[in-house]
Design a protein around this motif. Structure first.
Motif, PDB file in Angstrom:
ATOM      1  N   ALA A  14     -12.445 -24.066 -24.546  1.00 55.17           N
ATOM      2  CA  ALA A  14     -13.129 -23.905 -23.261  1.00 55.17           C
ATOM      3  C   ALA A  14     -14.352 -24.823 -23.172  1.00 55.17           C
ATOM      4  CB  ALA A  14     -13.545 -22.454 -23.063  1.00 55.17           C
ATOM      5  N   ALA A  15     -15.031 -24.995 -24.293  1.00 58.67           N
ATOM      6  CA  ALA A  15     -16.196 -25.892 -24.314  1.00 58.67           C
ATOM      7  C   ALA A  15     -15.785 -27.312 -23.942  1.00 58.67           C
ATOM      8  CB  ALA A  15     -16.848 -25.859 -25.694  1.00 58.67           C
ATOM      9  N   LYS A  16     -14.650 -27.748 -24.442  1.00 56.44           N
ATOM     10  CA  LYS A  16     -14.171 -29.100 -24.144  1.00 56.44           C
ATOM     11  C   LYS A  16     -13.771 -29.240 -22.681  1.00 56.44           C
ATOM     12  CE  LYS A  16     -12.483 -29.931 -28.853  1.00 56.44           C
ATOM     13  NZ  LYS A  16     -11.278 -30.125 -29.700  1.00 56.44           N
ATOM     14  N   LYS A  17     -13.471 -28.116 -22.039  1.00 56.14           N
ATOM     15  CA  LYS A  17     -13.077 -28.141 -20.626  1.00 56.14           C
ATOM     16  C   LYS A  17     -14.257 -27.914 -19.687  1.00 56.14           C
ATOM     17  CE  LYS A  17      -8.446 -26.457 -21.792  1.00 56.14           C
ATOM     18  NZ  LYS A  17      -7.513 -25.306 -21.738  1.00 56.14           N
ATOM     19  N   GLY A  18     -15.478 -27.879 -20.235  1.00 58.05           N
ATOM     20  CA  GLY A  18     -16.670 -27.818 -19.398  1.00 58.05           C
ATOM     21  C   GLY A  18     -17.261 -26.446 -19.173  1.00 58.05           C
ATOM     22  N   PHE A  19     -16.807 -25.444 -19.934  1.00 61.09           N
ATOM     23  CA  PHE A  19     -17.312 -24.085 -19.715  1.00 61.09           C
ATOM     24  C   PHE A  19     -18.824 -23.999 -19.878  1.00 61.09           C
ATOM     25  CE2 PHE A  19     -18.389 -19.853 -21.539  1.00 61.09           C
ATOM     26  CZ  PHE A  19     -18.090 -19.075 -20.424  1.00 61.09           C
ATOM     27  N   PHE A  20     -19.366 -24.658 -20.891  1.00 57.80           N
ATOM     28  CA  PHE A  20     -20.806 -24.552 -21.148  1.00 57.80           C
ATOM     29  C   PHE A  20     -21.638 -25.480 -20.270  1.00 57.80           C
ATOM     30  CE2 PHE A  20     -19.022 -22.603 -24.960  1.00 57.80           C
ATOM     31  CZ  PHE A  20     -19.797 -21.463 -25.048  1.00 57.80           C
ATOM     32  N   ASP A  21     -20.992 -26.337 -19.492  1.00 54.93           N
ATOM     33  CA  ASP A  21     -21.691 -27.069 -18.434  1.00 54.93           C
ATOM     34  C   ASP A  21     -21.782 -26.203 -17.181  1.00 54.93           C
ATOM     35  OD1 ASP A  21     -21.925 -29.449 -19.974  1.00 54.93           O
ATOM     36  OD2 ASP A  21     -19.854 -29.976 -19.485  1.00 54.93           O
ATOM     37  N   TRP A  22     -20.735 -25.413 -16.954  1.00 54.60           N
ATOM     38  CA  TRP A  22     -20.674 -24.530 -15.780  1.00 54.60           C
ATOM     39  C   TRP A  22     -21.576 -23.311 -15.934  1.00 54.60           C
ATOM     40  CZ3 TRP A  22     -18.558 -19.480 -15.905  1.00 54.60           C
ATOM     41  CH2 TRP A  22     -18.361 -18.864 -14.669  1.00 54.60           C
ATOM     42  N   LEU A  23     -21.632 -22.746 -17.128  1.00 53.49           N
ATOM     43  CA  LEU A  23     -22.286 -21.459 -17.338  1.00 53.49           C
ATOM     44  C   LEU A  23     -23.760 -21.429 -16.936  1.00 53.49           C
ATOM     45  CD1 LEU A  23     -21.805 -18.581 -18.335  1.00 53.49           C
ATOM     46  CD2 LEU A  23     -22.452 -19.344 -20.632  1.00 53.49           C
ATOM     47  N   ASP A  27     -26.446 -18.639 -13.729  1.00 53.12           N
ATOM     48  CA  ASP A  27     -27.659 -17.815 -13.877  1.00 53.12           C
ATOM     49  C   ASP A  27     -27.313 -16.326 -14.009  1.00 53.12           C
ATOM     50  OD1 ASP A  27     -30.418 -17.457 -14.108  1.00 53.12           O
ATOM     51  OD2 ASP A  27     -30.654 -17.075 -11.960  1.00 53.12           O
ATOM     52  N   ALA A  28     -26.302 -16.045 -14.827  1.00 55.03           N
ATOM     53  CA  ALA A  28     -25.877 -14.655 -15.031  1.00 55.03           C
ATOM     54  C   ALA A  28     -26.823 -13.936 -15.978  1.00 55.03           C
ATOM     55  CB  ALA A  28     -24.458 -14.623 -15.589  1.00 55.03           C
ATOM     56  N   ASP A  29     -26.946 -12.637 -15.811  1.00 57.64           N
ATOM     57  CA  ASP A  29     -27.771 -11.830 -16.700  1.00 57.64           C
ATOM     58  C   ASP A  29     -27.029 -11.482 -17.981  1.00 57.64           C
ATOM     59  OD1 ASP A  29     -30.266 -11.165 -15.005  1.00 57.64           O
ATOM     60  OD2 ASP A  29     -28.602 -10.755 -13.654  1.00 57.64           O
ATOM     61  N   VAL A  30     -25.732 -11.224 -17.838  1.00 55.85           N
ATOM     62  CA  VAL A  30     -24.892 -10.903 -18.996  1.00 55.85           C
ATOM     63  C   VAL A  30     -23.569 -11.646 -18.842  1.00 55.85           C
ATOM     64  CG1 VAL A  30     -23.776  -9.092 -20.356  1.00 55.85           C
ATOM     65  CG2 VAL A  30     -25.929  -8.603 -19.171  1.00 55.85           C
ATOM     66  N   VAL A  31     -23.075 -12.192 -19.956  1.00 53.80           N
ATOM     67  CA  VAL A  31     -21.788 -12.878 -19.978  1.00 53.80           C
ATOM     68  C   VAL A  31     -20.941 -12.263 -21.084  1.00 53.80           C
ATOM     69  CG1 VAL A  31     -20.597 -15.085 -20.186  1.00 53.80           C
ATOM     70  CG2 VAL A  31     -22.905 -15.006 -19.211  1.00 53.80           C
ATOM     71  N   CYS A  32     -19.771 -11.751 -20.716  1.00 51.66           N
ATOM     72  CA  CYS A  32     -18.846 -11.171 -21.688  1.00 51.66           C
ATOM     73  C   CYS A  32     -17.664 -12.111 -21.860  1.00 51.66           C
ATOM     74  CB  CYS A  32     -18.369  -9.799 -21.224  1.00 51.66           C
ATOM     75  SG  CYS A  32     -19.681  -8.546 -21.176  1.00 51.66           S
ATOM     76  N   ILE A  33     -17.367 -12.439 -23.097  1.00 52.92           N
ATOM     77  CA  ILE A  33     -16.324 -13.423 -23.414  1.00 52.92           C
ATOM     78  C   ILE A  33     -15.292 -12.772 -24.318  1.00 52.92           C
ATOM     79  CG2 ILE A  33     -15.870 -15.651 -24.521  1.00 52.92           C
ATOM     80  CD1 ILE A  33     -18.772 -16.433 -23.812  1.00 52.92           C
ATOM     81  N   GLN A  34     -14.022 -13.066 -24.052  1.00 50.72           N
ATOM     82  CA  GLN A  34     -12.937 -12.555 -24.889  1.00 50.72           C
ATOM     83  C   GLN A  34     -12.070 -13.700 -25.403  1.00 50.72           C
ATOM     84  OE1 GLN A  34     -12.800 -11.232 -21.349  1.00 50.72           O
ATOM     85  NE2 GLN A  34     -14.660 -10.187 -22.037  1.00 50.72           N
ATOM     86  N   ARG A 242     -10.825 -24.968 -14.280  1.00 53.51           N
ATOM     87  CA  ARG A 242     -10.034 -24.147 -15.202  1.00 53.51           C
ATOM     88  C   ARG A 242     -10.553 -24.348 -16.619  1.00 53.51           C
ATOM     89  NH1 ARG A 242      -3.821 -23.428 -15.041  1.00 53.51           N
ATOM     90  NH2 ARG A 242      -4.537 -21.396 -15.789  1.00 53.51           N
ATOM     91  N   PHE A 243     -11.030 -23.267 -17.195  1.00 55.22           N
ATOM     92  CA  PHE A 243     -11.509 -23.301 -18.575  1.00 55.22           C
ATOM     93  C   PHE A 243     -10.470 -22.719 -19.535  1.00 55.22           C
ATOM     94  CE2 PHE A 243     -15.314 -22.387 -15.843  1.00 55.22           C
ATOM     95  CZ  PHE A 243     -15.767 -23.699 -15.802  1.00 55.22           C
ATOM     96  N   SER A 244      -9.540 -21.935 -19.009  1.00 56.96           N
ATOM     97  CA  SER A 244      -8.473 -21.335 -19.814  1.00 56.96           C
ATOM     98  C   SER A 244      -7.379 -20.872 -18.862  1.00 56.96           C
ATOM     99  CB  SER A 244      -8.995 -20.161 -20.644  1.00 56.96           C
ATOM    100  OG  SER A 244      -9.182 -18.999 -19.849  1.00 56.96           O
ATOM    101  N   ASP A 245      -6.446 -20.060 -19.356  1.00 58.21           N
ATOM    102  CA  ASP A 245      -5.416 -19.505 -18.475  1.00 58.21           C
ATOM    103  C   ASP A 245      -5.934 -18.317 -17.677  1.00 58.21           C
ATOM    104  OD1 ASP A 245      -5.626 -18.122 -20.877  1.00 58.21           O
ATOM    105  OD2 ASP A 245      -3.478 -17.746 -21.082  1.00 58.21           O
ATOM    106  N   HIS A 246      -7.176 -17.900 -17.925  1.00 59.38           N
ATOM    107  CA  HIS A 246      -7.858 -16.867 -17.149  1.00 59.38           C
ATOM    108  C   HIS A 246      -8.962 -17.504 -16.303  1.00 59.38           C
ATOM    109  CE1 HIS A 246      -6.483 -13.174 -19.465  1.00 59.38           C
ATOM    110  NE2 HIS A 246      -6.121 -14.156 -20.275  1.00 59.38           N
ATOM    111  N   ALA A 247      -9.362 -16.817 -15.250  1.00 57.58           N
ATOM    112  CA  ALA A 247     -10.501 -17.246 -14.426  1.00 57.58           C
ATOM    113  C   ALA A 247     -11.682 -16.311 -14.654  1.00 57.58           C
ATOM    114  CB  ALA A 247     -10.116 -17.244 -12.953  1.00 57.58           C
ATOM    115  N   PRO A 248     -12.903 -16.819 -14.637  1.00 57.23           N
ATOM    116  CA  PRO A 248     -14.085 -15.970 -14.742  1.00 57.23           C
ATOM    117  C   PRO A 248     -14.187 -15.002 -13.559  1.00 57.23           C
ATOM    118  CG  PRO A 248     -14.661 -18.251 -15.166  1.00 57.23           C
ATOM    119  CD  PRO A 248     -13.262 -18.247 -14.614  1.00 57.23           C
ATOM    120  N   LEU A 249     -14.542 -13.762 -13.861  1.00 61.55           N
ATOM    121  CA  LEU A 249     -14.779 -12.740 -12.846  1.00 61.55           C
ATOM    122  C   LEU A 249     -16.264 -12.405 -12.835  1.00 61.55           C
ATOM    123  CD1 LEU A 249     -14.019 -10.457 -10.844  1.00 61.55           C
ATOM    124  CD2 LEU A 249     -13.535  -9.014 -12.846  1.00 61.55           C
ATOM    125  N   THR A 250     -16.899 -12.616 -11.693  1.00 56.90           N
ATOM    126  CA  THR A 250     -18.340 -12.377 -11.543  1.00 56.90           C
ATOM    127  C   THR A 250     -18.569 -11.205 -10.589  1.00 56.90           C
ATOM    128  OG1 THR A 250     -18.850 -14.718 -11.884  1.00 56.90           O
ATOM    129  CG2 THR A 250     -20.554 -13.369 -10.850  1.00 56.90           C
TER     130      THR A 250
END
Length: 255
Positions: A14-23, A27-34, A242-250
């Motif tokens: 996910a990091a290679k796909k830009g997840f940590f550029d997007w995050l 400005d989220a208070d809590v981020v849960c990752i699986q 797309r960072f994975s086969d799932h989408a982030p839910l906010t």
């Protein structure tokens, strides 16, 4: 309060796909990752410890498998790495952060799609987890249980529901269990408090053109205690990248 949950299907991928550029932009208070699929010894690069957050990882014993993480701006008063069930905890599937008035969980429920043995283990966890969920529903503090629950609750929650009724993730027993959580236990599906629409999916198979044709499943949830039901303000499934086969839910809560 803004909470994000996402199954990254490998945090390094996910990091290679830009997840940590997007995050940081969220400005989220809590981020849960699986499904981090990594040991902490493999995550020494500062990218996996964003400076705005206190970062916690709960790894599976098996390398390259499962694992959850939780990032929070506010330092938790307490953390629970695991739920006290050996067969769950050795796979790194439950991480709980206690903020006093609020508890947030990053959860990765088993999938039963690979074998009957794994489906049996999933059913076992559902049985063992239910008493904990009943206790949570009656708790004084608010709870948000975030994660990949690997169950689509109703026909509206997956595209091809008729042909999937005998497949893991949409079995009658799994859907009845979700009915119990919401109708009897009293927990709440935060997303459905705001968005009742069809074709709101968080996971798409890598087979065929599922993503292109939006042939998906809604299996990622933020499930809350009753006191937060009326405090859900906005929800979003992020699909611009797309960072994975799932989408982030906010979900944004009035807390």
């Amino acid at each position: 309060m803004k909470i994000i949950t996402v199954n990254v299907n490998g945090i390094r991928a996910a990091a290679k796909k830009g997840f940590f550029d997007w995050l940081p932009k969220q400005d989220a208070d809590v981020v849960c990752i699986q499904e981090t699929k990594a040991q902490q010894s493999q995550l020494t690069d500062p990218i996996f410890h964003p400076g705005a957050y206190h970062c916690y990882y709960h790894d599976a014993e098996k390398k390259g498998y499962s694992g959850v993480a939780l990032y929070s701006k506010r330092q938790p008063k307490n953390l629970k790495f695991g739920i006290g069930l050996d067969y769950v905890d050795k796979e790194g599937r439950y991480l709980e952060a206690d903020f006093g008035d609020l508890k947030v969980v990053s959860l990765y429920m088993q999938s039963g799609s690979s074998s009957e043995t794994r489906q049996a283990l999933k059913f076992r966890f559902m049985d063992d987890f239910l008493p904990h969920l009943r206790k949570i529903a009656k708790a004084k503090e608010n709870w948000v249980l975030c994660g990949d629950w690997n169950i689509a609750h109703k026909a509206i929650d997956l595209k091809n529901w008729r042909s999937n009724q005998k497949n893991s993730g949409f079995l009658a027993e799994e859907r009845a269990w979700m009915d119990t959580l919401f109708d009897e236990v009293g927990l709440c599906d935060a997303f459905r408090q705001v968005n009742p629409d069809a074709e709101q999916y968080t996971w798409w198979s890598n087979r065929g053109r599922a993503w292109d044709n939006n042939v998906g499943w809604r299996i990622d949830y933020q499930i809350t205690t009753p006191g937060l039901q009326a405090r859900v303000k906005t929800v979003e499934i992020y699909k611009q990248q797309r960072f994975s086969d799932h989408a982030p839910l906010t979900v944004c809560y009035e807390i």
